[in-house]
Design a protein around this motif. Structure first.
Motif, short mmCIF file in Angstrom:
data_model
loop_
_atom_site.label_atom_id
_atom_site.label_comp_id
_atom_site.label_asym_id
_atom_site.label_seq_id
_atom_site.Cartn_x
_atom_site.Cartn_y
_atom_site.Cartn_z
N UNK A 184 49.77 105.94 60.09
CA UNK A 184 49.75 106.69 58.84
C UNK A 184 48.66 106.15 57.93
N UNK A 185 48.49 106.83 56.78
CA UNK A 185 47.44 106.45 55.83
C UNK A 185 48.05 105.99 54.51
N UNK A 186 49.24 105.45 54.56
CA UNK A 186 49.92 105.03 53.35
C UNK A 186 49.25 103.83 52.70
N UNK A 187 49.55 103.65 51.42
CA UNK A 187 49.20 102.42 50.72
C UNK A 187 50.43 101.86 50.03
N UNK A 188 51.60 102.40 50.35
CA UNK A 188 52.84 102.05 49.67
C UNK A 188 53.49 100.82 50.31
N UNK A 189 53.70 99.81 49.50
CA UNK A 189 54.26 98.54 49.99
C UNK A 189 55.60 98.77 50.68
N UNK A 190 56.45 99.61 50.11
CA UNK A 190 57.77 99.83 50.70
C UNK A 190 57.68 100.42 52.10
N UNK A 191 56.65 101.24 52.35
CA UNK A 191 56.48 101.84 53.68
C UNK A 191 55.98 100.81 54.68
N UNK A 192 55.07 99.94 54.25
CA UNK A 192 54.62 98.87 55.13
C UNK A 192 55.80 97.96 55.51
N UNK A 193 56.65 97.68 54.56
CA UNK A 193 57.81 96.84 54.84
C UNK A 193 58.80 97.53 55.76
N UNK A 194 59.00 98.83 55.57
CA UNK A 194 59.86 99.59 56.47
C UNK A 194 59.30 99.56 57.89
N UNK A 195 58.01 99.82 58.02
CA UNK A 195 57.40 99.84 59.36
C UNK A 195 57.55 98.48 60.04
N UNK A 196 57.32 97.41 59.29
CA UNK A 196 57.45 96.07 59.87
C UNK A 196 58.88 95.79 60.29
N UNK A 224 51.55 101.42 63.43
CA UNK A 224 50.47 100.81 62.65
C UNK A 224 50.20 101.66 61.41
N UNK A 225 50.88 101.37 60.31
CA UNK A 225 50.60 102.10 59.06
C UNK A 225 49.34 101.58 58.40
N UNK A 226 48.79 102.39 57.48
CA UNK A 226 47.64 101.94 56.70
C UNK A 226 46.33 101.99 57.45
N UNK A 227 46.07 103.08 58.20
CA UNK A 227 44.85 103.14 59.01
C UNK A 227 43.72 103.86 58.27
#
Length: 343
Positions: free
Chosen positions: A96-108, A122-125
């Motif tokens: 995904x192309x997110x920049x949201x901290x909560x989404x990165x934490x969810x993905x991890x 792999x979020x934040x591409x």
């Protein structure tokens, strides 16, 4: 192998579609709005599907024959969870192309599930967080005993409508830093300092950028802050806003801001993107007080996102990689930033 761009008719999604076409690829275009997707797909001669993200089973059924999805439909704090769950069920790689901290934490948090499903998450591409993540990785390689990591970027490019709306949605939360390994909510403009991002020294303030989450997983450095340039007046306004920011969670004021942003242009036009590159900067410090710095000049953030998303999608499809959770630098290597450097 089949891959999909979901949210293809959004501002950044369409940039990714056009870059994929220029590179000779024909991903499946998808989104909620059947009419918009069909028009875009006919214009670029690509296959398409229309479906919403309200039901995980429905999403998974649309992904059964899809090897990888690039998720571009925000706000990601609402849309990432169902798409991630559907990808796990369908065994479809997720970017995904997110920049949201909560989404990165969810993905991890779903790393074990991704490994079990045999998929890559792999979020934040995009600009969030490819260049800063790669600089973090290079700083860590040069100073493996670093205890503090500071990142930042300087761009005169306007934000897209989607990015601005995301910022408004999390305004009530304030800023964010990582402190002793934990993410900590802090006031807006929590810290200021003067930084030479690459174009001369400027006053800068902290922002809740995605690297507060991702750089820790890329480097293990426990203390992380991210800065952008800000005028003294902007710093003062942001600091004054701390007194009322909690009201933005439910207030009519937030709705007024969202309405104003929704009426703005979708994002910068091609000429503006071409004219406005970005300086990306990073600094690592160890317990002894040693400091190292890296500065890189890269493409405009939206151009970088369109190329980065396609680059990593194709990289995953063409290589046999171990499943699990990745940041961009862990997936491809810190050399990924070299693909987007500006002379």
């Amino acid at each position: 192998m089949k891959w999909m761009i979901y949210g293809a008719t959004g501002y950044t999604g369409e940039l990714i579609v056009h870059h994929a076409k220029r590179m000779g690829y024909r991903p499946i275009l998808a989104g909620r709005n059947k009419a918009k997707i069909e028009v875009l797909a006919n214009r670029v001669d690509m296959p398409w599907r229309a479906f919403g993200l309200d039901d995980v089973d429905t999403i998974a059924s649309q992904l059964e024959d899809v090897d990888l999805v690039v998720h571009c439909a925000g706000p990601f704090e609402d849309t990432a969870a169902p798409m991630l769950q559907a990808c796990l069920r369908a065994k479809t790689h997720y970017l995904d192309i997110t920049g949201e901290i909560s989404v990165f934490e969810l993905a991890h948090s779903l790393r074990k599930e991704a490994d079990a499903a045999g998929i890559i998450i792999c979020p934040g591409v995009g600009f969030d967080v490819i260049p800063t993540d790669c600089i973090a990785a290079r700083l860590n390689a040069q100073m493996p005993n670093a205890t503090h990591l500071t990142l930042g970027f300087d761009s005169s490019s306007r934000m897209s409508r989607g990015t601005a709306l995301t910022g408004i949605r999390r305004l009530h939360l304030g800023g964010a830093v990582r402190e002793n390994g934990d993410i900590k909510n802090v006031p807006l403009a929590f810290k200021t300092r003067r930084i030479n991002f690459g174009d001369g020294e400027k006053l800068a303030m902290t922002i809740p950028w995605g690297d507060v989450a991702t750089a820790f997983y890329s480097t293990g450095i426990p203390n992380i802050e991210v800065y952008v340039p800000a005028s003294p007046n902007l710093v003062k306004r942001m600091q004054r806003m701390n007194w009322v920011r909690f009201a933005f969670k439910f207030s009519a004021l937030r709705r007024q801001l969202e309405k104003k942003v929704s009426n703005a242009p979708a994002g910068p036009e091609q000429k503006e993107r071409a004219a406005n590159y970005t300086w990306v900067w990073g600094e690592a410090r160890n317990a002894a007080g040693d400091v190292i710095t890296i500065r890189q000049k890269v493409l405009n953030g939206y151009e970088l996102t369109s190329r980065g998303a396609v680059e990593l999608a194709i990289y995953i499809l063409r290589n046999q990689l171990s499943p699990g959770y990745y940041t961009p630098s862990r997936l491809y290597g810190a050399k990924l930033i070299d693909r987007f450097l500006v002379d």
